[in-house]
Design a protein around this motif. Structure first.
Motif, PDB file in Angstrom:
ATOM      1  N   ARG A 159      -1.784  -2.225  -5.275  1.00 44.88           N
ATOM      2  CA  ARG A 159      -0.850  -1.445  -4.047  1.00 44.88           C
ATOM      3  C   ARG A 159      -1.382  -1.958  -2.296  1.00 44.88           C
ATOM      4  NH1 ARG A 159      -4.177   3.926  -3.409  1.00 44.88           N
ATOM      5  NH2 ARG A 159      -4.002   5.463  -4.896  1.00 44.88           N
ATOM      6  N   ASP A 160      -2.479  -3.142  -2.534  1.00 41.13           N
ATOM      7  CA  ASP A 160      -2.192  -4.420  -1.108  1.00 41.13           C
ATOM      8  C   ASP A 160      -1.361  -5.288  -1.708  1.00 41.13           C
ATOM      9  OD1 ASP A 160      -3.777  -5.828   0.654  1.00 41.13           O
ATOM     10  OD2 ASP A 160      -3.877  -7.242  -0.680  1.00 41.13           O
ATOM     11  N   LEU A 161      -0.824  -5.641  -3.154  1.00 45.24           N
ATOM     12  CA  LEU A 161       0.126  -6.626  -2.993  1.00 45.24           C
ATOM     13  C   LEU A 161       1.297  -6.178  -3.244  1.00 45.24           C
ATOM     14  CD1 LEU A 161       0.981  -9.965  -4.602  1.00 45.24           C
ATOM     15  CD2 LEU A 161       1.199  -7.895  -6.592  1.00 45.24           C
ATOM     16  N   LEU A 162       1.863  -4.817  -3.332  1.00 46.32           N
ATOM     17  CA  LEU A 162       3.336  -4.182  -2.836  1.00 46.32           C
ATOM     18  C   LEU A 162       3.320  -4.262  -0.751  1.00 46.32           C
ATOM     19  CD1 LEU A 162       3.359  -1.619  -5.556  1.00 46.32           C
ATOM     20  CD2 LEU A 162       4.715  -3.507  -5.119  1.00 46.32           C
ATOM     21  N   HIS A 163       2.701  -3.519  -0.375  1.00 45.29           N
ATOM     22  CA  HIS A 163       2.072  -3.644   0.507  1.00 45.29           C
ATOM     23  C   HIS A 163       2.191  -5.403   1.348  1.00 45.29           C
ATOM     24  CE1 HIS A 163       1.062  -1.691   4.800  1.00 45.29           C
ATOM     25  NE2 HIS A 163       1.115  -2.702   5.352  1.00 45.29           N
ATOM     26  N   ARG A 164       1.789  -6.257   1.236  1.00 46.63           N
ATOM     27  CA  ARG A 164       1.867  -7.007   0.971  1.00 46.63           C
ATOM     28  C   ARG A 164       3.411  -7.926   1.056  1.00 46.63           C
ATOM     29  NH1 ARG A 164      -0.924 -10.791  -0.910  1.00 46.63           N
ATOM     30  NH2 ARG A 164      -2.052  -9.630  -2.113  1.00 46.63           N
ATOM     31  N   VAL A 170      11.460  -5.322  -6.724  1.00 51.95           N
ATOM     32  CA  VAL A 170      12.013  -4.900  -5.838  1.00 51.95           C
ATOM     33  C   VAL A 170      11.530  -4.878  -4.781  1.00 51.95           C
ATOM     34  CG1 VAL A 170      12.940  -2.539  -5.081  1.00 51.95           C
ATOM     35  CG2 VAL A 170      12.938  -3.500  -7.840  1.00 51.95           C
ATOM     36  N   ARG A 171      10.415  -4.721  -4.519  1.00 50.11           N
ATOM     37  CA  ARG A 171       9.888  -5.047  -3.380  1.00 50.11           C
ATOM     38  C   ARG A 171      10.313  -6.886  -2.254  1.00 50.11           C
ATOM     39  NH1 ARG A 171       5.693  -1.986  -0.715  1.00 50.11           N
ATOM     40  NH2 ARG A 171       5.441   0.118  -2.129  1.00 50.11           N
ATOM     41  N   ARG A 172      10.426  -7.674  -3.190  1.00 49.51           N
ATOM     42  CA  ARG A 172      10.624  -9.089  -3.335  1.00 49.51           C
ATOM     43  C   ARG A 172      12.754  -9.111  -2.522  1.00 49.51           C
ATOM     44  NH1 ARG A 172       6.807 -12.328  -7.068  1.00 49.51           N
ATOM     45  NH2 ARG A 172       4.767 -12.318  -5.484  1.00 49.51           N
ATOM     46  N   LEU A 173      12.988  -8.941  -3.298  1.00 50.94           N
ATOM     47  CA  LEU A 173      14.597  -8.389  -3.217  1.00 50.94           C
ATOM     48  C   LEU A 173      14.630  -7.979  -1.968  1.00 50.94           C
ATOM     49  CD1 LEU A 173      15.822  -7.601  -6.623  1.00 50.94           C
ATOM     50  CD2 LEU A 173      16.316  -9.689  -5.536  1.00 50.94           C
ATOM     51  N   MET A 174      14.087  -6.990  -1.862  1.00 55.14           N
ATOM     52  CA  MET A 174      13.762  -5.774  -0.389  1.00 55.14           C
ATOM     53  C   MET A 174      13.686  -6.856   0.891  1.00 55.14           C
ATOM     54  SD  MET A 174      14.362  -2.654   0.944  1.00 55.14           S
ATOM     55  CE  MET A 174      14.869  -2.328   2.307  1.00 55.14           C
ATOM     56  N   ALA A 175      12.870  -7.498   0.708  1.00 54.61           N
ATOM     57  CA  ALA A 175      12.140  -8.839   2.060  1.00 54.61           C
ATOM     58  C   ALA A 175      13.199  -9.249   2.112  1.00 54.61           C
ATOM     59  CB  ALA A 175      11.082  -9.163   1.502  1.00 54.61           C
ATOM     60  N   ALA A 176      14.157  -9.838   1.183  1.00 57.26           N
ATOM     61  CA  ALA A 176      14.891 -10.998   1.179  1.00 57.26           C
ATOM     62  C   ALA A 176      15.796 -10.466   1.364  1.00 57.26           C
ATOM     63  CB  ALA A 176      15.339 -11.385  -0.070  1.00 57.26           C
ATOM     64  N   GLY A 177      16.042  -8.943   1.816  1.00 54.54           N
ATOM     65  CA  GLY A 177      17.308  -7.765   2.500  1.00 54.54           C
ATOM     66  C   GLY A 177      18.698  -8.518   1.734  1.00 54.54           C
TER      67      GLY A 177
END
Length: 285
Positions: A164-169, A227-234
């Motif tokens: 959970r903490d990894l995804l949140h970061r 997916v979250r890394r792709l989201m962070a990259a826009g």
């Protein structure tokens, strides 16, 4: 004037973090912790998955959000799909599949155990997600899954919190984990890894992250990370339902008849009103 001294109020009790850590609570599931202390055997059913316990240890986990053991084994050639289906058919109620695969020479015990642990931690992450309904525990025999190293509850909770903490970061918005994903159009597209590009190729406006994990035969949590890394990259964004638009009020008549239709019922155009006022002002000069 006489000063009256009052006794100091008692100090509020403070929970010891050390003691809580020794109990292994981790703030995930107090019921699961109690079952571990009781060395219970059975199935814990939660809103997003189930956990199978044997003498207080977790031996199996299932979740609709995570690919099953069969998908992980057959997706990349570790096991032939025919061998999995044959073992699944011959096993009683789906139990003992792993034992039949090992006894039949289709899998080494170590390979099966590694894949079982991967599937267990993957499904347990979703099964232990915050829930709006209480869990239910059914006492019963432990499933016969073949050679597997049981996982202590404290270790499972610790790993769940770490994930959970990894995804949140990476990206703090959890809506990307369940909503359909669409491609975004960033101004400057970042360079993607091969793994991220494979995930991006599956984004079509309909599939969610768990859907993509099943399509690729990968653990769902690993797909959430991508997916979250792709989201962070826009590069991607969740397709969220828009707010419901209120219906305009319908005019009523005194006799309950349907309102008349025609140009007179349309609301006046503010631009037209402004042009008429300018025309009238110019003509008055």
């Amino acid at each position: 004037m006489t000063a009256v001294r009052t006794a100091e109020p008692p100090r509020l009790p403070v929970r010891s973090k050390t003691a809580a850590g020794e109990r292994g609570w981790g703030g995930v599931s107090p019921m699961l912790t109690r079952l571990a202390a009781e060395r219970a055997t059975g199935v814990l059913v939660r809103e997003r998955g189930t956990l199978h316990l044997a003498e207080g240890l977790v031996v199996h986990a299932e979740s609709p959000s995570a690919p099953g053991l069969g998908t992980l084994l057959t997706a990349h050639g570790t096991l032939a799909p025919e061998a999995w289906q044959r073992a699944l058919t011959e096993a009683d109620d789906g139990h003992g599949v792993g034992i039949r695969l090992v006894d039949g020479g289709h899998l080494a015990p170590g390979a099966l155990e590694l894949c079982q642990l991967t599937a267990l931690y993957d499904a347990a992450y979703f099964a232990l997600a915050p829930s709006s309904t209480p869990g239910r525990f059914r006492y019963g025999p432990a499933p016969r899954l073949g050679p597997i190293h049981p996982v202590p509850v404290a270790a499972l909770e610790h790993e769940t919190l770490r994930r959970r903490d990894l995804l949140h970061r990476i990206w703090p918005d959890p809506r990307t984990d369940e909503a359909p994903l669409v491609r975004a159009d960033p101004v400057a597209a970042p360079a993607l890894t091969r793994r991220q590009q494979t995930v991006l190729d599956q984004v079509n406006g309909v599939r969610t992250a768990p859907d993509i994990a099943r399509e690729l035969g990968r653990p769902a949590f690993h797909t959430l990370v991508d997916v979250r890394r792709l989201m962070a990259a826009g590069v991607v964004s969740p397709l969220l339902p828009g707010p419901a638009q209120p219906k305009p009020p319908q005019p009523s008549t005194a006799r309950g008849e349907p309102p008349p239709t025609g140009p007179e019922q349309l609301p006046p155009d503010p631009h037209t009103i402004l042009l008429k006022r300018l025309r009238d002002a110019l003509e008055a000069l």
